[in-house]
Scaffold this motif. Sequence first.
Motif, PDB file in Angstrom:
ATOM      1  N   SER A  93       0.860  -1.165   0.000  1.00 19.20           N
ATOM      2  CA  SER A  93       0.000   0.000   0.000  1.00 19.20           C
ATOM      3  C   SER A  93       0.904   1.226   0.000  1.00 19.20           C
ATOM      4  O   SER A  93       1.965   1.211   0.618  1.00 19.20           O
ATOM      5  N   THR A 174      -8.788  -3.849   8.548  1.00 17.13           N
ATOM      6  CA  THR A 174      -8.814  -2.688   7.648  1.00 17.13           C
ATOM      7  C   THR A 174      -8.036  -1.509   8.255  1.00 17.13           C
ATOM      8  O   THR A 174      -8.228  -0.370   7.838  1.00 17.13           O
ATOM      9  N   ARG A 186      -4.814   0.215   2.384  1.00 11.63           N
ATOM     10  CA  ARG A 186      -5.356  -1.061   1.920  1.00 11.63           C
ATOM     11  C   ARG A 186      -4.589  -2.252   2.499  1.00 11.63           C
ATOM     12  O   ARG A 186      -3.402  -2.164   2.804  1.00 11.63           O
ATOM     13  N   ASP A 352      -9.296   2.046   6.801  1.00 10.93           N
ATOM     14  CA  ASP A 352      -9.408   2.195   5.355  1.00 10.93           C
ATOM     15  C   ASP A 352     -10.806   2.716   4.990  1.00 10.93           C
ATOM     16  O   ASP A 352     -11.818   2.073   5.293  1.00 10.93           O
ATOM     17  N   ASN A 456      -6.929  -2.987  -5.663  1.00  6.29           N
ATOM     18  CA  ASN A 456      -7.509  -1.652  -5.568  1.00  6.29           C
ATOM     19  C   ASN A 456      -7.507  -1.088  -6.983  1.00  6.29           C
ATOM     20  O   ASN A 456      -6.448  -0.694  -7.477  1.00  6.29           O
TER      21      ASN A 456
END
Length: 655
Positions: A93, A174, A186, A352, A456
């Motif tokens: 991420s 999360t 993420r 998130d 994502n």
Amino acid sequence: MRYAETGFNLEIDLSTGNIERVETDPRLTELHLGGLGTSTKILWDRVPPEKEPFAPENPLIFSTGLLCGTPATGANRTIVSALSPQTLLMGYSMMGGFFAPELKYAGYDKIIFRGKSPELVYIWIQNDKVEIRDASHLKGIGAVQTAEMIKEELKDPNIQVAAIGLAGENRVFTASIEQGRSSASRLGLGAVMGDKGIKAIAVRGTKDINLARPAEFIQLCNEVLKYIKFRNENPVPNVMTILQGLGSPQEMLHFDEKWHTENFMWGNARTRRKDFWNQEVEKKWRDTQELVRTRLISCYNCPMKCGAIISVPGISTYMMKCFSKLTYTMAAYSDLDFGFRIAQRATEYGVDGFSTPQIMAFAFELKEAGILSDADFEGCPSDNEGKFYWLLDRIVRREGIGDILADGTHWAAQKIGKGAEEYAHNNIKKHEQLPLKLGMLNPVYFLMYATGEKINITQIEGQFPQAPFMTMEERQEFISDWIQVPDDKFKQIVLDWEPRGERSNPYFPTVDMSVDIVDWQEMMHYIDDALGVCAGLSSFPLKPPYHIHNYPKLISAATGIDMDEEGLKQAYRRNRSFLRAFNVRKGLRRADEKPPEDHWKKRFPELEEKLLDAYYKFKGWNSDGIPTKETLENLDLGYVAEDLEKRGIIKNGQD
Ligand code: SF4
């Protein structure tokens, strides 16, 4: 001398308290560039597939990209990676802001954490002086507030702090890592940070970064800046507002939310409100946004101002950048004011903003369906907004039903049973996706959703228009200054692509064209993630300042590595197949590469299989998505092939 990179990683063993400054192998930079590329190598070497995300041996890596800290505009990404508790695959991420350049100036390319601290600690890095400090006074404190308290404690407002909130401390899947002007949200990396007992990392650096050919590099950077200015003054015509310019979609700047509110799904990603947007809503939402948006802000060394300082009267200030402006609002069928208020609490908790609202909407849907009971919601207020605050608190504290929901919709549904799996309908590889449900299958998006390992879509898509242009004039205009294309064949696809008829979705772009397009999109994202350049200036926009033609020059001038376009493409292919090999070793197979069943109303199973076959073949992977021995050897990854062979994953070089 090492150029662009520092040539040193900081290795911190939290179990023993041992801290080491370790010189890195320059050959690995040539092979993998840096950032995500070299982090994949570290994870491959140190995380055998038997290891669990919360095992002490699972390293948590904070990596700068190869160009971070140089004068390259937007080269400010920190790439955080570890085995993800959410997907059980490699989690990575990105966060923007100021952390990565500061870390470089302190003299490190990466911080690699291993082990676990028995007590909550924070790390204080001040050039060569590195300390593990007690953080018991920060327990339960919000992520933004933690950063403020550490800066005060260390008496330096210029320190950059990456911190977790209560969600990370409680290993909520999360959980995000918040960093003042950005976050790594993420795949649950905040939970890994919390599991290791790290509340925050504070860094201050005052060293220099060397450049191999500074004058040439600055000249190239100036060209990039000049292009940014040009594009800002000349938005791309005939595409939706958020795709006209550069940067992240400029959600803090724009007020027009017709497209998002009418095309994205509300609640648990099931309901489209086609006539939602009208003048009255627009005025109300504009007033709300103008009232709370104190000022627009940028990440380090970038003129784009994608984020904003948000000050909602009565609650403390925080930063917002992107689509989380709408996610809570739409999950709760509420209005923008609610979204801005609850996002403040969520940011302090460190969660998130894509997944968490969906988890809450999922829970309320389960209650309506009688799968969760009144007892599960004992004490929950009856008003809509109160319900969402109540549940957010429960999830982050892992209290009652919140403890189950804290693992995300996939794992929660498995634990709840009673048909709850049907309600966790918006996942790919066990992770919640953007709440989009569309009509006709789009072959390019099918491939990106199915095969992307970043889980994502906004971090996989880009470069190529999302939809065909209506007229030939618009298409001609679009391709007329499209300097970013790696090959002119992409221009022809744009010219031939029709909104309806034979040359439209799902059969056009054709299978082979779709594979080519996705490969280009992936290539730019993988390069950005290795260099630490913001996707908003390279892989995400339609006509960005960074592209495959100027990147090799920038890399060469910065690092002294002799890089050309083919060399850069090969580094991308190597990093792509390496990451795939890591996940394959963790069990990823073709059967996992499925977008949500209801992502498109009209599905084409035969075509989808053909798309996957062609994509795997193009990559040099077998029909199950496993890189072949030959492919890995051609990418200087023979030792990876050997390992997969030993484990029986590659047999006869193929299967
Ligand atoms: S384009 Fe936006 S998100 Fe990217 S570095 Fe610049 S300000 Fe940050």
